[in-house]
Design an enzyme around this catalytic site. Structure first.
Site, PDB file in Angstrom:
ATOM      1  N   ARG A 290       0.826  -1.208   0.000  1.00 18.33           N
ATOM      2  CA  ARG A 290       0.000   0.000   0.000  1.00 18.33           C
ATOM      3  C   ARG A 290       0.862   1.260   0.000  1.00 18.33           C
ATOM      4  NH1 ARG A 290      -4.159  -1.088   3.858  1.00 18.33           N
ATOM      5  NH2 ARG A 290      -5.309  -1.998   2.146  1.00 18.33           N
ATOM      6  N   GLY A 291       2.034   1.188   0.632  1.00 15.01           N
ATOM      7  CA  GLY A 291       2.921   2.344   0.674  1.00 15.01           C
ATOM      8  C   GLY A 291       3.373   2.762  -0.710  1.00 15.01           C
TER       9      GLY A 291
END
Length: 351
Positions: A290-291
């Site tokens: 997700r980062g």
């Protein structure tokens, strides 16, 4: 003995219900907070903003100002979930109107202590008692669709409400199965949360749902604080003279956001930038992917806002701290804050 003179109430600044929020462009300093909110306005898919900081640092003011800044949306008149087209209106709403109108982007407050029924919606008791009909009364999630859901003191939110928000944020749909009702409706919104870290930490599951995170502090220099006082005082005591210039500045910013939205799909993203995203997240020990995805979307939104045609490493650096600082594991041997750690790693990995 002289009679006491009544205070001159007419000398006090006049408050009117129609008064607009403090202009977004007039907020002094707090550049990271303003930048994060503008990026989510350009690309709501970034996933929202978490603003943590001391009391009185302008967190709530910025959210109220954002509501007035955002471009209007097109929605079917009377639709409780702000559907863009008549065929998107849910059946339970029984909308017969086909007229599409322009209305302000919804910004809905989710107060502390709110009940689950108020959030997701429930049986319309009044209609059930007076007409004997089962009908659905929409909740806050319906009103927030295609807009913003704002939670002040988000770190104090009750756990069962947090779990509910996580489910809806993941699916983009609100599902209500209770009291003989089976209701579904779209619930896609940008989550904006604010809080004071002294009052408790945020659950990791909810923390990870915010695309961007910024920390705000009180200004440390006299000139900045004086500027804050001057602008707020001018807003309170000289509203009519204060607002026109700043409303014009907000209008220019709104036009720039709209232009960035149009330009966003046409940006060129070099493969080297994808390698930069992955290398930085690996170096920071960020869990999951997700980062990287958030970092890339935020860099693209920044490039569109800067009127660039290609996303560059400079755009990546400009958003790295706010996209990654809340995704780091704690390091008991490193006393530096997460933002400092990200900035330090950016310099090492992306020289």
């Amino acid at each position: 003995m002289q009679a006491e003179t009544a205070p001159n109430i007419h000398a006090l600044p006049k408050r009117t219900p129609s008064r607009q929020p403090f202009p977004f462009s007039a907020i002094v300093a707090q550049e990271a907070m303003k930048q994060a909110m503008v990026l989510t306005a350009i690309d709501p898919g970034i996933g929202g903003v978490l603003v943590f900081g001391d009391r009185g640092t302008g967190k709530s003011t910025a959210v109220r100002a954002l509501a007035a800044l955002l471009p209007e949306i097109e929605a079917v008149e009377g639709c409780p979930v702000n559907s863009a087209r008549p065929d998107q209106c849910p059946d339970w709403a029984q909308i017969t109107a086909t007229q599409v109108i322009r209305k302000p982007t919804p910004v809905v407050d989710l107060p502390l202590g709110v009940t689950e029924d108020r959030v997701v919606g429930a049986l319309d008791i009044e209609r059930a008692l007076t007409r004997g009909e089962k009908a659905f009364e929409p909740g806050l999630l319906a009103r927030a669709n295609r807009g913003y859901l704002y939670i002040d003191e988000v770190n104090l939110l009750e756990d069962h409400i947090v779990d509910l928000l996580l489910d809806v944020a993941q699916s983009g749909e609100n599902v209500v199965e209770r009291e003989g009702l089976s209701i579904r409706h779209a619930a896609r919104f940008v989550l904006v949360g604010s809080g004071n870290p002294e009052e408790g930490e945020l659950r990791p599951q909810l923390l990870d749902r915010f695309g961007l995170s910024v920390e705000v502090t009180s200004p440390r220099d006299v000139e900045t604080r004086v500027q804050v006082i001057l602008r707020r005082d001018a807003y309170e005591t000289g509203y009519d003279a204060f607002m026109p210039d700043w409303q014009a500045a907000d209008g220019a910013l709104r036009d720039r956001i709209l232009a960035a939205r149009v330009a966003l799909p046409q940006l060129t993203t070099p493969n080297t930038l994808l390698h930069d995203c992955a290398s930085l997240c690996i170096a920071l020990g960020s869990d999951g992917l997700r980062g990287e995805l958030t970092l890339l979307r935020a860099a693209r939104a920044q490039a569109a806002f800067d009127r660039a045609q290609t996303v560059t490493r400079a755009h990546l650096k400009a958003v790295a701290v706010m996209a990654l600082s809340h995704r780091l594991r704690r390091d008991p041997l490193d006393e530096a804050g997460s933002g400092v750690r990200v900035a330090r790693m950016v310099d090492e990995v992306l020289p």
